[in-house]
Design a protein around this motif. Structure first.
Motif, PDB file in Angstrom:
ATOM      1  N   LEU A  32       0.869  -1.174   0.032  1.00  0.00           N
ATOM      2  CA  LEU A  32      -0.060  -0.461   0.071  1.00  0.00           C
ATOM      3  C   LEU A  32       1.099   1.057   0.076  1.00  0.00           C
ATOM      4  O   LEU A  32       1.032   2.282   0.853  1.00  0.00           O
ATOM      5  N   PRO A  33       1.282   1.390  -0.720  1.00  0.00           N
ATOM      6  CA  PRO A  33       2.225   2.418  -1.304  1.00  0.00           C
ATOM      7  C   PRO A  33       1.545   3.805  -0.755  1.00  0.00           C
ATOM      8  O   PRO A  33       0.428   4.241  -0.938  1.00  0.00           O
ATOM      9  N   ASN A  34       2.404   4.725  -0.493  1.00  0.00           N
ATOM     10  CA  ASN A  34       2.122   5.931   0.562  1.00  0.00           C
ATOM     11  C   ASN A  34       1.141   6.191   1.119  1.00  0.00           C
ATOM     12  O   ASN A  34      -0.124   7.294   1.481  1.00  0.00           O
ATOM     13  N   VAL A  35       0.227   5.087   1.914  1.00  0.00           N
ATOM     14  CA  VAL A  35      -0.903   4.933   2.550  1.00  0.00           C
ATOM     15  C   VAL A  35      -0.025   4.931   4.435  1.00  0.00           C
ATOM     16  O   VAL A  35       0.373   4.231   4.229  1.00  0.00           O
ATOM     17  N   THR A  36      -0.751   6.043   5.157  1.00  0.00           N
ATOM     18  CA  THR A  36       0.096   5.806   6.394  1.00  0.00           C
ATOM     19  C   THR A  36      -0.859   5.435   7.517  1.00  0.00           C
ATOM     20  O   THR A  36      -2.002   4.553   6.985  1.00  0.00           O
ATOM     21  N   SER A  37       0.262   5.034   8.826  1.00  0.00           N
ATOM     22  CA  SER A  37      -0.792   4.224   9.648  1.00  0.00           C
ATOM     23  C   SER A  37      -2.436   4.898   9.659  1.00  0.00           C
ATOM     24  O   SER A  37      -3.576   4.232  10.124  1.00  0.00           O
ATOM     25  N   LYS A  38      -2.764   5.762   9.941  1.00  0.00           N
ATOM     26  CA  LYS A  38      -3.207   7.044   9.916  1.00  0.00           C
ATOM     27  C   LYS A  38      -4.740   6.876   8.914  1.00  0.00           C
ATOM     28  O   LYS A  38      -5.703   6.540  10.143  1.00  0.00           O
ATOM     29  N   ILE A  39      -4.121   6.760   7.769  1.00  0.00           N
ATOM     30  CA  ILE A  39      -5.140   6.793   7.078  1.00  0.00           C
ATOM     31  C   ILE A  39      -5.643   4.830   6.697  1.00  0.00           C
ATOM     32  O   ILE A  39      -6.820   4.872   6.632  1.00  0.00           O
ATOM     33  N   LEU A  40      -4.533   4.243   7.058  1.00  0.00           N
ATOM     34  CA  LEU A  40      -5.288   3.206   7.154  1.00  0.00           C
ATOM     35  C   LEU A  40      -6.207   2.657   7.477  1.00  0.00           C
ATOM     36  O   LEU A  40      -7.043   2.310   7.937  1.00  0.00           O
ATOM     37  N   SER A  41      -5.930   3.277   9.228  1.00  0.00           N
ATOM     38  CA  SER A  41      -6.684   3.063  10.462  1.00  0.00           C
ATOM     39  C   SER A  41      -7.784   3.583  10.088  1.00  0.00           C
ATOM     40  O   SER A  41      -9.694   3.018  10.372  1.00  0.00           O
ATOM     41  N   LYS A  42      -8.361   4.764   9.073  1.00  0.00           N
ATOM     42  CA  LYS A  42      -9.418   4.770   9.147  1.00  0.00           C
ATOM     43  C   LYS A  42     -10.488   3.865   7.487  1.00  0.00           C
ATOM     44  O   LYS A  42     -11.383   4.175   7.814  1.00  0.00           O
ATOM     45  N   VAL A  43      -9.430   3.965   6.837  1.00  0.00           N
ATOM     46  CA  VAL A  43     -10.730   2.848   6.287  1.00  0.00           C
ATOM     47  C   VAL A  43     -10.560   1.296   6.285  1.00  0.00           C
ATOM     48  O   VAL A  43     -11.532   1.598   6.279  1.00  0.00           O
ATOM     49  N   ILE A  44      -9.754   1.313   7.712  1.00  0.00           N
ATOM     50  CA  ILE A  44     -10.600  -0.974   8.341  1.00  0.00           C
ATOM     51  C   ILE A  44     -11.809  -0.095   9.072  1.00  0.00           C
ATOM     52  O   ILE A  44     -12.452  -0.590   8.553  1.00  0.00           O
ATOM     53  N   GLU A  45     -11.805   1.008   9.224  1.00  0.00           N
ATOM     54  CA  GLU A  45     -12.583   1.183  10.665  1.00  0.00           C
ATOM     55  C   GLU A  45     -13.975   1.385   9.051  1.00  0.00           C
ATOM     56  O   GLU A  45     -15.220   1.125   9.886  1.00  0.00           O
ATOM     57  N   TYR A  46     -13.930   2.583   8.873  1.00  0.00           N
ATOM     58  CA  TYR A  46     -14.821   2.721   7.494  1.00  0.00           C
ATOM     59  C   TYR A  46     -15.453   1.112   6.760  1.00  0.00           C
ATOM     60  O   TYR A  46     -16.532   0.894   6.775  1.00  0.00           O
ATOM     61  N   CYS A  47     -14.643   0.153   6.807  1.00  0.00           N
ATOM     62  CA  CYS A  47     -14.436  -1.175   6.384  1.00  0.00           C
ATOM     63  C   CYS A  47     -15.253  -1.997   7.606  1.00  0.00           C
ATOM     64  O   CYS A  47     -16.524  -2.305   6.853  1.00  0.00           O
ATOM     65  N   LYS A  48     -14.992  -1.698   8.294  1.00  0.00           N
ATOM     66  CA  LYS A  48     -15.401  -2.502   9.423  1.00  0.00           C
ATOM     67  C   LYS A  48     -16.817  -2.010   9.339  1.00  0.00           C
ATOM     68  O   LYS A  48     -17.677  -3.061  10.257  1.00  0.00           O
ATOM     69  N   LYS A  49     -17.101  -0.692   9.556  1.00  0.00           N
ATOM     70  CA  LYS A  49     -18.549   0.010   9.637  1.00  0.00           C
ATOM     71  C   LYS A  49     -20.329  -0.642   8.918  1.00  0.00           C
ATOM     72  O   LYS A  49     -20.604  -1.274   8.982  1.00  0.00           O
ATOM     73  N   HIS A  50     -18.614  -0.910   7.352  1.00  0.00           N
ATOM     74  CA  HIS A  50     -19.642  -1.147   6.096  1.00  0.00           C
ATOM     75  C   HIS A  50     -20.076  -3.153   6.419  1.00  0.00           C
ATOM     76  O   HIS A  50     -21.480  -3.431   5.973  1.00  0.00           O
ATOM     77  N   VAL A  51     -18.847  -3.664   7.214  1.00  0.00           N
ATOM     78  CA  VAL A  51     -18.931  -4.894   6.913  1.00  0.00           C
ATOM     79  C   VAL A  51     -20.048  -5.442   8.878  1.00  0.00           C
ATOM     80  O   VAL A  51     -21.177  -6.309   8.011  1.00  0.00           O
ATOM     81  N   GLU A  52     -20.184  -4.507   9.137  1.00  0.00           N
ATOM     82  CA  GLU A  52     -21.123  -4.789  10.320  1.00  0.00           C
ATOM     83  C   GLU A  52     -21.855  -4.485   9.844  1.00  0.00           C
ATOM     84  O   GLU A  52     -23.809  -4.824  11.033  1.00  0.00           O
ATOM     85  N   THR A  53     -22.796  -4.011   9.084  1.00  0.00           N
ATOM     86  CA  THR A  53     -23.783  -3.235   8.372  1.00  0.00           C
ATOM     87  C   THR A  53     -25.015  -4.104   8.301  1.00  0.00           C
ATOM     88  O   THR A  53     -23.996  -4.818   7.051  1.00  0.00           O
ATOM     89  N   PRO A  54     -26.203  -4.779   8.769  1.00  0.00           N
ATOM     90  CA  PRO A  54     -26.426  -5.861   8.034  1.00  0.00           C
ATOM     91  C   PRO A  54     -27.129  -5.034   6.558  1.00  0.00           C
ATOM     92  O   PRO A  54     -26.954  -4.324   5.310  1.00  0.00           O
TER      93      PRO A  54
END
Length: 77
Positions: A13-35
């Motif tokens: 994941l070139p040029n992806v900081t830990s802060k941004i990756l954390s936000k992406v994971i947060e987004y993905c988790k929310k959308h996976v957990e939603t019915p």
């Protein structure tokens, strides 16, 4: 990607900081957990839209980084 043994060697994941990756994971988790769309009520859909709107209420630099990471995660934003 997993089928190509990419997960065994890591995913670049070139040029992806830990802060941004954390936000992406947060987004993905929310959308996976939603019915799924056919299982959820309109109110849940409205709540998810509101959550998405709040998700992008970040400083301009963070929003820019989220937009730049989009080719790696095309379902984001």
């Amino acid at each position: 990607m997993i089928e190509d043994n990419c997960a065994d060697n890591g995913i670049l994941l070139p040029n992806v900081t830990s802060k941004i990756l954390s936000k992406v994971i947060e987004y993905c988790k929310k959308h996976v957990e939603t019915p799924k769309l056919d299982e959820r009520a309109t109110i849940v859909d409205d709540e998810l839209k509101a959550w998405d709107a709040d998700f992008v209420k970040v400083d301009q630099a963070t929003l820019f980084d989220l937009i730049l990471v989009n080719p790696c995660f095309p379902y984001l934003l």
